[in-house]
Design an enzyme around this catalytic site. Structure first.
Site, short mmCIF file in Angstrom:
data_model
loop_
_atom_site.label_atom_id
_atom_site.label_comp_id
_atom_site.label_asym_id
_atom_site.label_seq_id
_atom_site.Cartn_x
_atom_site.Cartn_y
_atom_site.Cartn_z
N LYS A 147 -10.14 -0.83 3.61
CA LYS A 147 -9.09 -0.14 4.35
C LYS A 147 -9.55 1.28 4.66
O LYS A 147 -9.84 2.07 3.75
CB LYS A 147 -7.80 -0.11 3.53
N ASP A 173 8.23 -1.22 0.26
CA ASP A 173 7.75 -1.70 1.56
C ASP A 173 7.50 -3.20 1.50
O ASP A 173 6.48 -3.69 1.98
CB ASP A 173 6.48 -0.96 1.99
N PHE A 210 -1.66 3.66 9.03
CA PHE A 210 -2.57 4.65 8.49
C PHE A 210 -4.04 4.34 8.76
O PHE A 210 -4.91 5.08 8.36
CB PHE A 210 -2.38 4.77 6.97
N GLY A 211 -4.38 3.25 9.40
CA GLY A 211 -5.76 2.96 9.70
C GLY A 211 -6.01 1.48 9.89
O GLY A 211 -5.09 0.67 10.02
N CYS A 212 -7.32 1.11 9.89
CA CYS A 212 -7.75 -0.26 10.11
C CYS A 212 -8.22 -0.87 8.79
O CYS A 212 -8.59 -0.16 7.85
CB CYS A 212 -8.86 -0.33 11.15
N VAL A 213 -8.24 -2.20 8.76
CA VAL A 213 -8.73 -2.95 7.61
C VAL A 213 -9.88 -3.83 8.09
O VAL A 213 -9.73 -4.60 9.05
CB VAL A 213 -7.62 -3.82 6.98
N ILE A 241 -9.85 -7.09 10.56
CA ILE A 241 -8.89 -8.17 10.26
C ILE A 241 -7.45 -7.69 10.32
O ILE A 241 -6.53 -8.50 10.17
CB ILE A 241 -9.18 -8.78 8.88
N GLY A 242 -7.21 -6.41 10.51
CA GLY A 242 -5.83 -5.92 10.58
C GLY A 242 -5.78 -4.45 10.89
O GLY A 242 -6.76 -3.71 10.71
N GLY A 255 -2.84 -0.97 10.77
CA GLY A 255 -1.57 -0.47 10.25
C GLY A 255 -1.29 0.93 10.72
O GLY A 255 -1.98 1.47 11.59
#
EC number: 2.7.11.1
Length: 1311
Positions: free
Chosen positions: A45, A138, A29-32, A24-25, A27
């Protein structure tokens, strides 16, 4: 156990309990993933590279923050899981989009109440976080999830969160910064420290010690203090919240669609740019707009706290809710009124139907009775006539009933006073009969057919309007465009009533007479009655709102002189289309009866303008609408021309003729093009054709190779360095990144567009010469091989594609056209790069003294060597490629201009491209020369650490000398930069290095030896760059070795301590008490310094005296002012003096001053002169030593000036650079010089502003007509800019631990 997690098993999750679904996303630092944990929908995450310390640090912060936060607007944390495939964080799953995607995908702009609710939810969340001393750092629209089911927001992504904020008692182990800096370890409550850190996030005083925080976040949402690497506090989240509010206002992406910030204005925002991007209609609440701008204030002290923000947003929300409630109530009232009107109309319709039925029955009975009674005498004639009239009316009624049309009932009752009697006049239109003085039936007459049809149209329009007027589109149009409403007057004026009565009486009499006439006269009578009926006028009033229109009708151009007006109104008649319903906007004319400031009484004839109609606009009759039909005189010639044009046959004939001519022209050009490349018996034309194709193939292949090398610089070097800067592990700061890489990204974009043009036109016959009409198979084979050489694929089939001649002026059809149309951009970008090239090389060699950056460059170079062994993959070599690119273009197009035939279609473009490229080459050469002139001061500006951002660049200022000094009393290390008008006293500070910063045993003997050797070479006037190149090559060999433990961090910054203006009473002389010592006498203090050797001390004294003498010559009447700013002082070469000859320097004076001050002739002299001057200088050194001990001892500045002035003075020479330059860079510069000498034209050395890629550094060298710094006599002449050497390793005992941490050392010259 992962740091930050509790020891209990409450937060531990087994990997087998997790069920992974779709992604679903993604970033940094990795995937979600969307998943399932024990029957609960969760978001998982994944952090794949968990062994990296940076990932561990930010993951530990996120876990630590989420574990203790319990807030309805923060995502719920379930736990963490560590597995072989990576580390996983399990949080609550939110069914909905993030705020960024929601604003992008919403079809209509959301209501302001929903936008304010989102902002209020975010503000309440951050009020809670700041009350717990937690910084998010952030905040952006992607980190705000919209929970649709609960109608609320959820804050996520706490990777950059700082637990305990910057105020901590030492329990926060996640800090990665150096906490031992004396400027940062100050108690906030004790009064020491900066004002930035006196309060916590909730506004209460801080009690713990101060901790320096790192640089992190999203650049478009980061405040200026973070981008400028300054101290910051809780207000950084407020700034990000302000950017978020502007995104809610504009519905656009900050940093991309607007507010692309740069360091030109210190990363500040532009309010005008925000106003331009607000969509229309701009109905943003003013309080919300002001709050967003206040949160985005440049100074952190001007930004409000979240407690104040929440209060303001709640008041805005309350106002919006009240406004919406009022609108809803108004809509309900309108709907109720419409329903009541519909009910009344239905009742009226029922009554009318009943009356019609009764009348039909009565008419049938009367007809039967009249037929039974015979006509006996004349006395019954009137009754018979009346009966006949009534029968006619009944027939009309029957026709109305059959047509299912029902008339409206409108009754107006007024009383007319007279001298004798009082009569009541009522006018009704019931049963299609006009009744006057309803008590008698004398004047009862039926309406004509035309009147009946008109009433049917009115009634049907009113019924349709009442059934559809409740739609939302109608209400929105009414509320958005209307300025007022029309109200019909119930009591008409007396004159109008009398006029109406007389007209109706005449109509009735005429109708009685016309019924006895023939049918032809009946039609004329209907037309007259209808025209007379239209003369019936109605009165109405239009009133304006006094608050919206304070000037009244003057704002619409209506005054007392206006008699008639145009009324633009929204008709209640609904036009029913095939798909949708549209309101009609109509216009009618009205006569002014009475005019006031905010109201107007008028008479109208239009029946569609009824009471309650919305008035859209009112204008004067003649002034604003001059298009009223007027007689126009037309000449006979114009009539004949119109007849010719309107004749379709002749027009089609002209179009066909034009198309035939255009086709013939295209075919003719094509044949000429073919004939230019026909194979002839002569070998010259064939060789030129082959050479032409070979040159273009060479141009395209070199362009592909050059673009690949630019991509290597950006992808392999620039992007990794920028990514490390963003994740708080910077190899270089943003100024150094912009200084080294300059605007190479802009150059890559230009050549990317050029390759797109090459790919588009590669299939054109004008480019490859692969024609269908060509019958020579051998030529086709040659062309196919040429395309194979270019694109490396023989399977590509190029077809004959004709060029559109209509769009040839706007379409780019060749490479030469691209260069001609974009030469200004190419000239600008390459000129910027050339101006920054020498400066970029200096900064690159200085940054390589840091082992982290050196190892990074060597690692990338080794990886590229394995992939591309035949190319130069060193960063210095790759950065020098753009310098020679324009020269390569010049050579290719010079040859193309010679061999291209004049009749060729691209001959003009090639000729003009060659001319423009030659001018661009000369311009770039001039910028490269100016880069040698200004690069030294630009490099010093980057190395300095000063409080303000004022630049050292100034007109008439140049670099003279730099060196290391040791203070005798305190044994402190200082570094001096001597410029033409100021002297900078700095303190060296070692740069940070993650692996080699703990090496306290720094061996500086080699550096001191290099300094000594370089000084001796200076006296012998050898090439100073050779020694530095040898030392840097040795350093490179050491850095590239496997033993990294021997690497030393030799990169130093220079903290500016004092600026000495040389216009003041300053001097430098030899210290007789100690060898190698000098006395620097300033305006307020005298310094006793020690240099490495006696020769360097004498050189410093001589250069300093010559500089001060030159300043005195240029400003004989100007005493120094106490201005210690960097921009102070205007002396130097070409400085502004009273004497016009101050800028000119005689060659004899130069030689004399060199002999007096024991200095060699400049580098432009020959070797024989150098040897002779050295022998002379050795004798003068002994004499000058004796003179210094006897004559000049104790003498002041004026006496020493007179002694030197008698022999003549000149400016101190500009020395060659000691900065290491790679062999590729040196060769590239030599090639440029050789090409420049061949193509030497008159070029104006106009400096340009150095605009580098973001992050970038801007330098604007001044090139005044009156004050022009002298350029070197040769294009490749270098100036001396020595890389500062390492200070001596003499150690002083420190009394405390904090003072030991202040011990800094400096190096500069080893690569």
């Amino acid at each position: 156990m992962v740091g930050g997690l509790p020891n209990s098993s409450l937060w531990n999750i087994e990997y087998d309990d997790l069920v992974f679904k779709d992604i679903i996303g993604k970033g940094n630092f990795g995937c979600v993933y969307r998943g399932n944990y024990l029957g609960v929908e969760v978001a998982i995450k994944q952090i794949p590279s968990f062994d990296d310390p940076d990932y561990c640090k930010y993951t530990e912060r996120e876990v630590k923050a989420l574990r203790y936060i319990r807030h309805p607007f923060v995502v719920h944390f379930f736990g963490a899981c560590k597995h072989e495939s990576g580390f996983y964080l399990i949080t609550e799953f939110i069914e909905g989009l993030d705020l960024r995607r929601y604003l992008k995908s919403v079809p209509k702009p959301p209501k302001w109440l929903s936008r304010v609710n989102i902002a209020l939810g975010v503000a309440k969340t951050f009020l809670f976080l700041h009350s717990k001393n937690l910084l998010h750092r952030d905040l952006k629209s992607k980190n705000i999830l919209l929970d649709i089911s609960r109608n609320q927001i959820k804050l996520c992504d706490f990777g950059f969160a700082r637990v305990g904020s910057q105020y901590s008692n030492g329990s926060d182990s996640s800090s990665s910064e150096d906490e031992s800096d004396s400027e940062c370890v100050n108690g906030a409550a004790g009064g020491g420290g900066d004002d930035v850190y006196k309060n916590n996030g909730n506004g209460k005083p801080a009690n713990y010690r101060l901790r320096r925080m790192s640089i992190c976040g999203t650049p478009s949402f980061m405040p200026p203090e973070i981008l400028l690497q300054q101290k910051y506090d809780w207000s950084v989240d407020v700034f990000s919240f302000g950017i978020l509010c502007t995104e809610l206002i504009t519905l656009k992406r900050p940093g991309k669609d607007y507010w692309v910030r740069s360091q030109n204005n210190g990363f500040d925002i532009n309010i005008e740019e925000l106003n331009v991007n607000i969509p229309s209609p701009n109905d943003c609440p003013i309080q919300f707009y002001d709050l967003a701008l206040k949160c985005c204030s440049y100074k952190h002290t001007n930004r409000p706290m979240f407690s104040t923000i929440v209060t303001i947003l709640e008041s805005i929300k309350l106002q919006l809710e009240l406004f919406e409630n009022q609108q809803q109530q108004q809509q309900l009232q309108q709907q109720q009124q419409l329903q009541q009107q519909q009910q009344q109309q239905q009742q009226q319709q029922q009554q009318q139907q009943q009356q019609l039925q009764l009348q039909q029955q009565q008419s049938s009975e009367s007809s039967s009775s009249s037929s039974s009674q015979p006509l006996v005498n004349n006395n019954n004639n009137n009754s018979n006539c009346n009966n006949n009239n009534f029968n006619n009316s009944s027939n009309n009624n029957n026709s109305i009933a059959n047509n299912d049309s029902i008339s409206n009932v409108s009754t107006t009752t007024t009383s007319i006073p007279t001298t004798t009697t009082t009569t009541t006049t009522t006018t009704t239109t019931t049963n299609n009969i006009t009744a006057i003085n309803g008590t008698s039936n004398k004047y009862l007459q039926p309406l004509s057919k035309h009147q009946q049809q008109q009433q049917r149209n009115q009634n049907s329009s009113i019924i349709d309007n009442n059934s559809l007027i409740g739609s939302s589109n109608t209400e929105s149009m009414i509320t958005s465009f209307s300025i007022s409403t029309f109200k019909e007057r119930k009591k008409q004026s007396l004159n109008k009533l009398i006029r109406a009565n007389t007209i109706n009486i005449l109509i009735g009499q005429q109708q009685q007479q016309q019924q006895q006439q023939q049918q032809q006269q009946q039609q004329q009578q209907d037309n007259q009655s209808s025209s007379q009926n239209q003369l019936i006028e109605r009165e109405g009033v239009i009133k304006l709102d006094t608050t919206k229109y304070p000037n009244g009708w003057k704002e619409f151009g209506i005054d007392n002189s206006t008699n008639k007006i145009w009324i633009i109104y929204q008709s209640n008649i609904i036009k029913i289309g095939s798909n949708n319903n549209n309101n009609l906007i109509e216009m009618t004319c009205g006569t002014i009866i009475k005019l006031k400031k905010h109201s107007i009484t008028l008479s109208i004839v239009d029946s569609n303008l009824i009471s309650g109609a919305n008035i859209i606009n009112v204008k004067s009759y003649l002034k604003d609408y001059p298009y009223v039909n007027k007689p126009i005189k037309v000449n006979q010639q114009q009539q004949q021309q119109q007849q010719i044009i309107t004749n379709n046959y002749e027009l089609n004939l002209i179009i066909k003729l034009q198309s035939r001519i255009r086709g013939w022209l295209v075919r003719r050009r094509y044949k000429i093009f073919l004939s230019n490349w026909k194979l002839n018996n002569s070998n010259t034309s064939q060789s030129n054709k082959n050479q032409w194709i070979r040159l273009f193939n060479q141009l395209i292949s070199s362009e592909l190779e050059y673009k690949k090398q630019l991509d290597q610089v950006i992808k392999s070097y620039l992007l990794p360095i920028q990514s490390k800067f963003r994740i708080n592990k910077p190899l270089l700061n943003y100024k150094e990144i912009g200084s080294i890489f300059s605007n190479i990204e802009s150059l890559s974009e230009i050549h990317n567009e050029l390759l797109k043009i090459v790919n588009q036109i590669s299939k054109s016959p004008f480019f490859i010469m692969n024609f269908e009409n060509e019958k020579d198979d051998r030529s086709n084979q040659n062309n196919t091989s040429a395309t194979t050489d270019i694109f490396g694929d023989s399977s590509i089939q190029f077809t004959n594609i004709s060029i559109n001649t209509k769009d040839s002026s706007n379409q780019i059809n060749s490479i030469t056209q691209f260069i001609v149309k974009n030469i200004s951009q190419i000239k600008n970008q390459y000129g910027i790069y050339a101006f920054n090239f020498k400066y970029s090389t200096n900064i690159y060699n200085w940054c390589r003294l840091n082992p982290d950056f050196s190892i990074f460059c060597d690692t990338i170079r080794s990886q590229l060597n394995q992939q591309f062994p035949d190319q130069e993959n060193d960063l210095a070599s790759l950065l020098s490629l753009p310098i020679n690119k324009i020269q390569k273009y010049l050579l290719v197009f010079e040859k193309l201009a010679q061999i291209t035939p004049i009749t060729h279609s691209e001959y003009k473009d090639i000729k003009s491209a060659f001319t423009l490229i030659r001018e661009t080459s000369n311009y770039i050469q001039s910028q490269l020369e100016m880069s040698f002139e200004h690069s030294h001061i630009m490099s010093i500006d980057i190395m300095l650490q000063k409080k303000d951002n004022q630049s050292l660049m100034q007109s008439g200022r140049w670099f003279i000398r730099q060196g290391q000094f040791t203070e005798l009393s305190s044994n402190k290390q200082y570094y001096l930069f001597l410029l033409s008008d100021i002297c900078l006293i700095t303190k060296p500070i070692k740069s940070k290095s993650s692996k080699y910063n703990n090496n306290n045993n720094i061996n500086t003997n080699n550096n001191n030896n290099n300094l000594t050797s370089s000084a001796t070479q200076t006296n012998s006037n050898k090439d100073l760059s050779t020694s530095i190149n040898q030392s840097t090559s040795n350093a490179n060999s050491d850095n590239s070795g496997n033993n990294n433990n021997n690497l030393i961090n030799s990169k130093y910054y220079y903290r500016l301590k004092t600026i000495i203006n040389l216009k003041e009473e300053v001097s430098m002389r030899i210290n007789p008490d100690i060898s190698n010592g000098v006395l620097f006498i300033g305006p307020n203090k005298t310094y006793k310094w020690l240099l490495p050797n006696d020769e360097e001390a004498k050189d410093w004294v001589n250069d300093f005296e010559r500089t001060t003498i030159l300043i005195y010559r240029n400003n004989p009447n100007g005493g120094g002012s106490n201005n210690n700013s960097i921009g102070g002082g205007g002396g130097g070469r070409g400085g502004s003096g009273n004497n016009s000859n101050n800028g000119s320097i005689d060659l004899t004076e130069i030689n004399q001053i060199h002999h007096i001050n024991n200095q060699a002739i400049p580098l432009s002299s020959s070797n024989n002169n150098i040897t002779n001057n050295n022998s002379i200088n050795n004798n003068i050194i002994m004499n000058n030593n004796n003179n210094n001990n006897k004559d000049t001892e104790g003498k002041g500045f004026i006496k020493r000036f007179r002694l030197s002035f008698s022999a003549g003075t000149s400016t101190p020479e500009r020395k060659t650079s000691l900065v290491n330059m790679s062999p590729s860079t040196t060769s590239s510069l030599n090639n440029i010089d050789s090409n420049y000498n061949n193509n030497n034209n008159n070029v104006t050395n106009t400096p340009i502003k150095s605009v580098t890629s973001s992050p970038s550094i801007h330098y604007t060298p001044v090139n005044d007509n009156n004050q022009q710094p002298q350029l070197p006599s040769q294009p490749n002449e270098e100036f001396q800019f020595t890389v500062p050497t390492t200070p001596s390793d003499k150690k002083k005992k420190r009394g405390s631990f904090s003072s030991k941490l202040k011990r800094l050392s400096i190096t500069f010259s080893k690569d």
